[in-house]
Motif scaffolding. Structure first.
Motif, PDB file in Angstrom:
ATOM      1  N   ILE A 612      11.609  42.246  26.317  1.00 36.37           N
ATOM      2  CA  ILE A 612      10.620  43.171  25.760  1.00 36.37           C
ATOM      3  C   ILE A 612       9.202  42.591  25.802  1.00 36.37           C
ATOM      4  CG2 ILE A 612      10.999  42.334  23.394  1.00 36.37           C
ATOM      5  CD1 ILE A 612      10.458  45.218  22.450  1.00 36.37           C
ATOM      6  N   GLY A 613       9.102  41.255  25.680  1.00 39.14           N
ATOM      7  CA  GLY A 613       7.782  40.634  25.698  1.00 39.14           C
ATOM      8  C   GLY A 613       7.095  40.747  27.042  1.00 39.14           C
ATOM      9  N   ASP A 614       7.892  40.899  28.129  1.00 37.82           N
ATOM     10  CA  ASP A 614       7.273  41.006  29.452  1.00 37.82           C
ATOM     11  C   ASP A 614       6.552  42.328  29.644  1.00 37.82           C
ATOM     12  OD1 ASP A 614       8.161  38.500  30.138  1.00 37.82           O
ATOM     13  OD2 ASP A 614      10.064  39.228  30.943  1.00 37.82           O
ATOM     14  N   ALA A 615       6.830  43.298  28.789  1.00 37.14           N
ATOM     15  CA  ALA A 615       6.118  44.575  28.868  1.00 37.14           C
ATOM     16  C   ALA A 615       4.642  44.410  28.513  1.00 37.14           C
ATOM     17  CB  ALA A 615       6.771  45.592  27.941  1.00 37.14           C
ATOM     18  N   TYR A 616       4.315  43.356  27.780  1.00 36.74           N
ATOM     19  CA  TYR A 616       2.921  43.083  27.411  1.00 36.74           C
ATOM     20  C   TYR A 616       2.291  42.048  28.342  1.00 36.74           C
ATOM     21  CZ  TYR A 616       4.611  45.219  23.092  1.00 36.74           C
ATOM     22  OH  TYR A 616       5.169  46.065  22.180  1.00 36.74           O
ATOM     23  N   SER A 617       2.993  41.738  29.434  1.00 38.81           N
ATOM     24  CA  SER A 617       2.549  40.671  30.319  1.00 38.81           C
ATOM     25  C   SER A 617       1.942  41.218  31.597  1.00 38.81           C
ATOM     26  CB  SER A 617       3.734  39.762  30.681  1.00 38.81           C
ATOM     27  OG  SER A 617       4.372  39.280  29.525  1.00 38.81           O
ATOM     28  N   ILE A 659      -3.580  32.818  19.758  1.00 34.20           N
ATOM     29  CA  ILE A 659      -3.610  33.805  18.671  1.00 34.20           C
ATOM     30  C   ILE A 659      -3.264  33.160  17.333  1.00 34.20           C
ATOM     31  CG2 ILE A 659      -2.624  35.975  17.840  1.00 34.20           C
ATOM     32  CD1 ILE A 659      -4.391  36.216  20.328  1.00 34.20           C
ATOM     33  N   SER A 660      -2.276  32.262  17.330  1.00 34.18           N
ATOM     34  CA  SER A 660      -1.759  31.686  16.087  1.00 34.18           C
ATOM     35  C   SER A 660      -2.161  30.231  15.949  1.00 34.18           C
ATOM     36  CB  SER A 660      -0.226  31.801  16.066  1.00 34.18           C
ATOM     37  OG  SER A 660       0.313  31.081  14.987  1.00 34.18           O
ATOM     38  N   GLY A 664      -0.427  26.362  17.711  1.00 36.56           N
ATOM     39  CA  GLY A 664      -1.239  25.422  18.467  1.00 36.56           C
ATOM     40  C   GLY A 664      -1.834  26.107  19.685  1.00 36.56           C
ATOM     41  N   SER A 665      -2.058  25.324  20.744  1.00 35.05           N
ATOM     42  CA  SER A 665      -2.665  25.882  21.948  1.00 35.05           C
ATOM     43  C   SER A 665      -1.752  25.793  23.160  1.00 35.05           C
ATOM     44  CB  SER A 665      -3.983  25.153  22.249  1.00 35.05           C
ATOM     45  OG  SER A 665      -3.733  23.757  22.414  1.00 35.05           O
ATOM     46  N   SER A 666      -0.491  25.401  22.961  1.00 37.03           N
ATOM     47  CA  SER A 666       0.437  25.233  24.075  1.00 37.03           C
ATOM     48  C   SER A 666       1.376  26.429  24.167  1.00 37.03           C
ATOM     49  CB  SER A 666       1.256  23.953  23.894  1.00 37.03           C
ATOM     50  OG  SER A 666       0.410  22.817  23.834  1.00 37.03           O
ATOM     51  N   PRO A 667       1.342  27.166  25.270  1.00 44.32           N
ATOM     52  CA  PRO A 667       2.188  28.357  25.404  1.00 44.32           C
ATOM     53  C   PRO A 667       3.646  27.995  25.658  1.00 44.32           C
ATOM     54  CG  PRO A 667       1.033  27.945  27.448  1.00 44.32           C
ATOM     55  CD  PRO A 667       0.506  26.933  26.468  1.00 44.32           C
ATOM     56  N   LEU A 668       4.537  28.962  25.429  1.00 40.52           N
ATOM     57  CA  LEU A 668       5.936  28.793  25.776  1.00 40.52           C
ATOM     58  C   LEU A 668       6.115  28.944  27.277  1.00 40.52           C
ATOM     59  CD1 LEU A 668       7.849  30.905  23.079  1.00 40.52           C
ATOM     60  CD2 LEU A 668       7.473  28.451  23.110  1.00 40.52           C
ATOM     61  N   LEU A 669       7.021  28.150  27.837  1.00 38.71           N
ATOM     62  CA  LEU A 669       7.387  28.278  29.236  1.00 38.71           C
ATOM     63  C   LEU A 669       8.844  28.716  29.308  1.00 38.71           C
ATOM     64  CD1 LEU A 669       6.846  27.885  32.283  1.00 38.71           C
ATOM     65  CD2 LEU A 669       7.603  25.511  31.990  1.00 38.71           C
ATOM     66  N   ILE A 670       9.103  29.813  30.014  1.00 41.63           N
ATOM     67  CA  ILE A 670      10.455  30.337  30.170  1.00 41.63           C
ATOM     68  C   ILE A 670      10.758  30.442  31.654  1.00 41.63           C
ATOM     69  CG2 ILE A 670      11.990  32.303  29.727  1.00 41.63           C
ATOM     70  CD1 ILE A 670      10.330  32.901  27.236  1.00 41.63           C
ATOM     71  N   LYS A 698      -0.777  36.290  27.536  1.00 41.71           N
ATOM     72  CA  LYS A 698      -1.732  35.446  26.807  1.00 41.71           C
ATOM     73  C   LYS A 698      -1.648  35.653  25.304  1.00 41.71           C
ATOM     74  CE  LYS A 698      -5.841  34.858  28.338  1.00 41.71           C
ATOM     75  NZ  LYS A 698      -7.230  35.139  28.791  1.00 41.71           N
ATOM     76  N   SER A 699      -1.307  36.876  24.871  1.00 40.94           N
ATOM     77  CA  SER A 699      -1.278  37.168  23.436  1.00 40.94           C
ATOM     78  C   SER A 699       0.031  36.744  22.789  1.00 40.94           C
ATOM     79  CB  SER A 699      -1.493  38.659  23.209  1.00 40.94           C
ATOM     80  OG  SER A 699      -0.397  39.403  23.726  1.00 40.94           O
ATOM     81  N   GLY A 700       1.096  36.656  23.587  1.00 39.04           N
ATOM     82  CA  GLY A 700       2.408  36.311  23.034  1.00 39.04           C
ATOM     83  C   GLY A 700       3.090  37.461  22.333  1.00 39.04           C
ATOM     84  N   LEU A 701       2.571  38.703  22.503  1.00 41.48           N
ATOM     85  CA  LEU A 701       3.194  39.860  21.864  1.00 41.48           C
ATOM     86  C   LEU A 701       4.643  39.996  22.323  1.00 41.48           C
ATOM     87  CD1 LEU A 701       0.341  42.527  22.059  1.00 41.48           C
ATOM     88  CD2 LEU A 701       1.229  41.390  20.018  1.00 41.48           C
ATOM     89  N   GLY A 702       5.505  40.322  21.343  1.00 39.64           N
ATOM     90  CA  GLY A 702       6.923  40.459  21.640  1.00 39.64           C
ATOM     91  C   GLY A 702       7.727  39.192  21.415  1.00 39.64           C
ATOM     92  N   TYR A 703       7.051  38.067  21.122  1.00 44.47           N
ATOM     93  CA  TYR A 703       7.735  36.792  20.931  1.00 44.47           C
ATOM     94  C   TYR A 703       7.542  36.222  19.524  1.00 44.47           C
ATOM     95  CZ  TYR A 703       8.484  36.653  25.972  1.00 44.47           C
ATOM     96  OH  TYR A 703       8.893  36.930  27.251  1.00 44.47           O
ATOM     97  N   GLY A 704       6.862  36.965  18.643  1.00 48.91           N
ATOM     98  CA  GLY A 704       6.679  36.494  17.276  1.00 48.91           C
ATOM     99  C   GLY A 704       5.750  35.294  17.194  1.00 48.91           C
ATOM    100  N   VAL A 705       5.882  34.524  16.088  1.00 48.74           N
ATOM    101  CA  VAL A 705       5.012  33.370  15.839  1.00 48.74           C
ATOM    102  C   VAL A 705       5.155  32.319  16.929  1.00 48.74           C
ATOM    103  CG1 VAL A 705       4.504  31.495  14.229  1.00 48.74           C
ATOM    104  CG2 VAL A 705       5.060  33.769  13.346  1.00 48.74           C
TER     105      VAL A 705
END
Length: 815
Positions: A612-617, A659-660, A664-670, A698-705
């Protein structure tokens, strides 16, 4: 005067010396008395220490008990904390071993247990001949204990139409009638309570009746068993007299001697079924024993695991028959062991009882909720003492009502509440615990009476706490060695990666060229990849050796106990209709030929709905244009809203505007659905031509905190992804794991049953639901396959978060 003085001085000295000796004697006597051990306290401490360590009890619920060749055996495992009576949430590694009827190990698998539960399966291939097999389930932790705490299944029958049918030369059934004095002894000139049971050579009970005679063949009294071949009677045994049982089975007469009575000693009888609130223990002896044992203190212990209650008994006030009432409310729920000790803590008598303690087992109602050509909807409602039973984990086997493939000798109730305490086997558990009442309590009491003494020996218990030298397993470990010279002035690291197992870790290699990754949950037969880095730079084609270490795979301390199989009723092979010898993992589809036409059109994004998070990507399809623009994956990331750079074997990615603050400033990698977190080393120097699509969120929408600093999802091309022949060729070494956790397999109906409806009705399974949990209303709904069978049998087992149990068999008639 001088002589007189000297005389008085000598006299005074003598008195003082005598007085001093007396004082010393008194002090020593007082000290000795004060140091005399408190035997009641000693007994309580022994039980508390011996059972201080946590002990697991395992039960396997099989979807059925007869299987045809190429049909998997499915099961669900339940792990129970015996001391606290709740699911055992600490256990993670459980081993299950398949044995043939002679105790030969066929196969061992490791299963991952979570919150006291695990699921699994074993394949039945053509190498398994027709016959009976057994499963044993255990943990590494169980090896710490002298007693066998493992689970042994009821016989599992396999029917292989290509193997020879088993035959037996034993044409005549042998019977064993055992007389078991209550507590262990018969005493002369005392009315002794004597239990009995009769079994055939396979340990199966039969119903009998007969008479008791004396040495002159005079009939003393009749005796008769219940349906399960057990019974109890009282007999006044005269000193020096012998007694026999005379009975007839299938037209053949038998004569069995009763145990001889002892001239001295104690016996007892226990009554805990007339008044459900009280347990009455009656000690019995003769006058000769009374005179010999006068003025001694005996100890009556009632205990379960680390809980015990000790009563001191003055033998001088005991009558030849002395009844001791005990409130059942003070006793633990389940099996309690009653032991009588003498004044030196030697066990004289022992007897087990079951205390229901006004508890009942969970009850289920079953109903059909929907029906279509493909599936049937079913709803189970669960009650626990008339209250809604929420958060109860269930496994449900759905079979044709006329099935021949089920065995109800064991259940989760008998296995978790009875079997851990007895030496023998417990049969017909379904009868005792289905609508438990006073009559069934009486019959269950006969089972425990005829079991004799407890599995736990006082000789072991009195030694106190056991040495626990084997730790709990937590996952498996991978250990390895770098087999080439190293530079002492450099540091070496090994990078381990596996998408299947969601692993992306780096460890230092020590001065002995060794490395170790501990406590990982790694699937068996999966691929784990390695790179070796020297001062942060990858070494080309290093010589690396790695293997999986699984500490609990060795056998238990106790050898497998081979059940009696002299008269197993083997189903004749000719009753199984012929079926195609084919192995199916699922349904086979017809081949479809595709004809394509080349068009000048950009390929669409096929993973846009993967999560679902990829819909905001922002999705990017990697084509020849992208590959010419960017050499590495880190380059295209840097060009799409993130700062990315790589050096010395490391990759750093930063979101310019996270955003949060918490993230921190490090994004998740999947990567291909596996969450790598913020460790990006896996994409170090990863060529872009290995990638199919990348999604930048960039916003992380769909993945929570956890996605507050953004998310980058990478989907690799099939030639580089999981399962490809060249799986991660950029890695110098690949390990195909052995000894890891057995992968889960979804239930399916083998297609050969489609060619034989009669086989399916007798031996097939309609569905298997091992992972059901009741909701806040105490219900659970699920769909089963619609096989057009109208009469269903549901085998329901499970436990709740507070340890309450359910084991029920329900019939469901479909319209």
């Amino acid at each position: 005067m001088k002589n007189n003085y000297s005389h008085r001085l000598n006299l005074t000295t003598k008195h003082l010396t005598s007085l001093l000796i007396l004082i010393i004697f008194i002090l020593n006597t007082t000290k000795a008395l004060s140091q005399k051990p408190n035997l009641k306290e000693t007994t309580e401490n022994a039980y508390a220490k011996y059972f201080n360590a946590e002990r697991e009890t395992i039960y396997l619920h099989f979807n059925k008990h007869t299987f045809l060749t190429n049909e998997p055996i499915w099961f669900k495992g339940y792990v129970y904390d015996k001391k606290n009576g709740i699911p055992y949430i600490t256990t993670s590694n459980v081993y299950v071993t398949l044995y043939d009827k002679n105790g030969k190990e066929i196969e061992t698998k490791l299963f991952y247990c979570e919150n006291g539960m695990f699921t699994g399966s074993f394949d039945v291939d053509t190498s398994l001949a027709t016959g009976y097999y057994f499963f044993k389930a255990y943990t590494n932790w169980m090896k710490n204990f002298k007693e066998d705490e493992s689970f042994t299944s009821s016989p599992i029958q396999i029917l292989n139409q290509h193997s020879n049918q088993e035959t037996t030369n034993n044409k005549i059934l042998d019977y064993d009638l055992q007389f078991l004095p209550e507590g262990g002894h018969c005493i002369a000139d005392v009315i002794n309570s004597i239990g009995f049971k009769i079994i055939n050579c396979s340990g199966e009970s039969v119903e009998i009746e007969g008479i008791i005679t004396d040495s002159n063949d005079k009939t003393i009294m009749p005796f008769k068993s219940n349906t399960f071949g057990m019974g109890k009677f009282d007999l006044l045994m005269k000193k020096g007299e012998t007694y026999n049982a005379i009975y007839n089975i299938n037209g053949k007469n038998y004569k069995t001697p009763l145990p001889q009575s002892d001239a001295l000693g104690y016996s007892f009888s226990v009554n805990n079924h007339i008044n459900t609130n009280m347990v009455y223990i009656t000690l019995k002896t003769n006058k000769a024993t009374q005179a010999l044992e006068a003025n001694k203190t005996y100890y009556l212990a009632i205990h379960q695991n680390n809980k015990s209650s000790i009563t001191e008994l003055n033998t001088s006030v005991l009558k030849t028959e002395h009844t001791i009432p005990i409130s059942s409310k003070t006793l633990p729920y389940g099996v309690n062991t009653i032991t009588l000790f003498d004044d030196e803590l030697n066990p004289l008598l022992e007897r087990m009882i079951f205390n229901p303690k006004n508890k009942d087992f969970m009850r289920a109602t079953v109903e059909k909720t929907s029906s279509s050509s493909d599936s049937i909807g079913i709803k189970i409602n669960l009650k626990d003492n008339k209250k809604i039973a929420t958060s109860t984990s269930l496994s449900v086997s759905v079979l044709p009502l006329e099935t021949k493939a089920i065995n109800t000798n064991k259940s989760i109730i008998s296995n978790l509440l009875i079997d851990p305490y007895i030496n023998g086997s417990f049969e017909n558990s379904e009868y005792y615990f289905n609508n438990f009442d006073r009559i069934k309590a009486l019959h269950l009491d006969l089972v425990l009476l005829t079991q004799g003494w407890s599995k736990y020996s006082w000789e072991d218990i009195k030694n106190g706490e056991q040495e626990l030298i084997i730790p709990f397993d937590k996952g498996v470990s991978i250990t390895g060695t770098l087999n080439e010279p190293i530079d002492e002035d450099s540091n070496y690291q090994v990078h381990m990666f596996s998408l299947v197992n969601n692993i992306n870790e780096t460890k230092y290699i020590d001065n002995n060229k060794q490395f170790n990754f501990e406590n990982y949950f790694i699937a068996d037969s999966s691929k784990v990849h390695f790179n070796v880095l020297k001062n942060g730079k990858k070494i080309t084609d290093p010589k690396l050796y790695a293997r999986v270490i699984s500490s609990g795979k060795t056998s238990l301390n106790q050898l497998f106990s081979i059940p009696n199989t002299c008269v197993f009723e083997t189903l004749p092979i000719d009753t199984v209709n012929s079926y195609n010898d084919m192995e199916f993992e699922g349904e086979l589809l017809d081949t479809i030929n595709l004809h394509t036409k080349i068009v000048d059109k950009k390929a669409p994004l096929k993973n846009k709905k993967a999560y679902i998070g990829d819909a905001y990507s922002i999705g990017v399809k990697i084509d020849s244009i992208q590959e010419r623009m960017y050499s590495f994956v880190s380059d295209i990331i840097d060009a799409n809203g993130f700062m990315s750079y790589q050096a010395l074997g490391r990759v750093i990615i930063i979101n310019k505007r996270p955003i949060s603050i918490k993230a921190g400033s490090s994004p998740l990698l999947i990567i291909d659905g596996a969450n790598m977190g913020t460790n990006y080393d896996i994409i170090y120097n990863m060529p872009l031509n290995q990638v199919d699509e990348i999604y930048f969120n960039k916003s992380g929408l769909g993945y929570g905190v956890r996605g507050g600093a953004g998310v980058i999802s990478i989907f690799l091309k099939k030639s580089y992804g999981v399962g490809a022949k060249g799986d991660f060729k950029r890695y110098a070494n690949t390990l195909i794991t052995t000894g890891g956790f057995s992968p889960q397999k979804e239930f399916y109906i083998p297609l050969f049953y489609l060619n034989s409806p009669s086989n399916f009705m007798s031996y097939g399974a309609i569905d298997w639901k091992p992972k059901l949990t009741t909701n806040e209303n105490g219900s659970v709904e699920f769909n089963i396959k619609n096989t057009s069978i109208k009469k269903l049998l549901l085998i329901i087992e499970g436990f709740s978060i507070n340890g309450n149990l359910i084991s029920e068999t329900k019939e469901l008639l479909l319209d």
